[in-house]
Design a protein around this motif. Structure first.
Motif, mmCIF file in Angstrom:
data_model
loop_
_atom_site.group_PDB
_atom_site.id
_atom_site.type_symbol
_atom_site.label_atom_id
_atom_site.label_comp_id
_atom_site.label_asym_id
_atom_site.label_seq_id
_atom_site.Cartn_x
_atom_site.Cartn_y
_atom_site.Cartn_z
ATOM 1 N N ARG A 21 0.834 -1.197 0.000
ATOM 2 C CA ARG A 21 0.000 0.000 0.000
ATOM 3 C C ARG A 21 0.868 1.244 0.000
ATOM 4 O O ARG A 21 2.036 1.217 0.378
ATOM 5 N N ALA A 22 0.263 2.332 -0.420
ATOM 6 C CA ALA A 22 0.973 3.606 -0.507
ATOM 7 C C ALA A 22 1.193 4.176 0.892
ATOM 8 O O ALA A 22 0.404 3.942 1.808
ATOM 9 N N THR A 53 6.001 2.818 -1.372
ATOM 10 C CA THR A 53 5.066 1.708 -1.311
ATOM 11 C C THR A 53 5.571 0.782 -0.216
ATOM 12 O O THR A 53 6.751 0.451 -0.185
ATOM 13 N N ALA A 54 4.688 0.378 0.696
ATOM 14 C CA ALA A 54 5.093 -0.408 1.865
ATOM 15 C C ALA A 54 4.310 -1.711 1.948
ATOM 16 O O ALA A 54 3.177 -1.805 1.469
ATOM 17 N N SER A 55 4.922 -2.693 2.584
ATOM 18 C CA SER A 55 4.237 -3.959 2.838
ATOM 19 C C SER A 55 3.048 -3.711 3.756
ATOM 20 O O SER A 55 3.052 -2.780 4.560
ATOM 21 N N HIS A 63 8.494 -2.043 8.092
ATOM 22 C CA HIS A 63 7.807 -2.350 6.839
ATOM 23 C C HIS A 63 8.855 -2.386 5.739
ATOM 24 O O HIS A 63 9.748 -1.531 5.689
ATOM 25 N N LYS A 64 8.739 -3.374 4.854
ATOM 26 C CA LYS A 64 9.579 -3.392 3.662
ATOM 27 C C LYS A 64 8.999 -2.356 2.712
ATOM 28 O O LYS A 64 7.784 -2.344 2.471
ATOM 29 N N LYS A 78 6.993 3.069 12.941
ATOM 30 C CA LYS A 78 6.648 4.289 13.677
ATOM 31 C C LYS A 78 6.893 5.554 12.865
ATOM 32 O O LYS A 78 6.404 6.616 13.206
ATOM 33 N N ALA A 79 7.656 5.435 11.777
ATOM 34 C CA ALA A 79 8.011 6.606 10.981
ATOM 35 C C ALA A 79 7.156 6.745 9.723
ATOM 36 O O ALA A 79 7.420 7.614 8.905
ATOM 37 N N LEU A 80 6.136 5.891 9.571
ATOM 38 C CA LEU A 80 5.338 5.887 8.348
ATOM 39 C C LEU A 80 3.876 6.235 8.605
ATOM 40 O O LEU A 80 3.338 5.938 9.666
#
Length: 113
Positions: A21-22, A53-55, A63-64, A78-80
């Motif tokens: 997801r974005a 884009t993150a897992s 998150h990858k 925590k940073a996203l």
């Protein structure tokens, strides 16, 4: 028979791992790590507002992610800020759904026992 159910379980569980997801970076100077570990190599530091884009699911608190530059690494969850996950059980109907909205197909009415 057990083999069939094992394979089915693997397929069902693995599909969510492939989804993404974005998102955007919410903390200035967020580190992009090579692996999901703060002791791994820092590839770069990211600016607040960087799109990626993150897992869907965090691993060990990370998150990858894939940046628009195609660089791939791991970022602390925590940073996203991530967009909500949208699940669909069927194809989009472009005539009914506004752009970006996912609709589920209509289900038939329940039948009496």
């Amino acid at each position: 028979m057990i083999h069939f159910f094992s394979m089915l379980l693997i397929l069902l569980c693995s599909s969510s791992a492939l989804a993404a997801r974005a998102g955007t970076v919410d903390v200035e100077g967020t580190e992009l790590y090579q692996f999901a570990d703060k002791k791994s190599v820092v590839l770069i530091k990211l600016h607040k507002g960087t799109r990626l884009t993150a897992s869907n699911v965090a691993t060990l608190g990370f998150h990858k992610v894939r940046l628009q530059s195609t660089l791939v690494g791991w970022v602390s969850e925590k940073a996203l800020v991530l967009q909500p996950v949208i699940f669909s059980t069927g194809p989009l109907n472009s005539e009914k759904a506004p752009s970006g909205v996912v609709e589920s197909p209509e289900l038939p009415p329940p039948t009496a026992p």
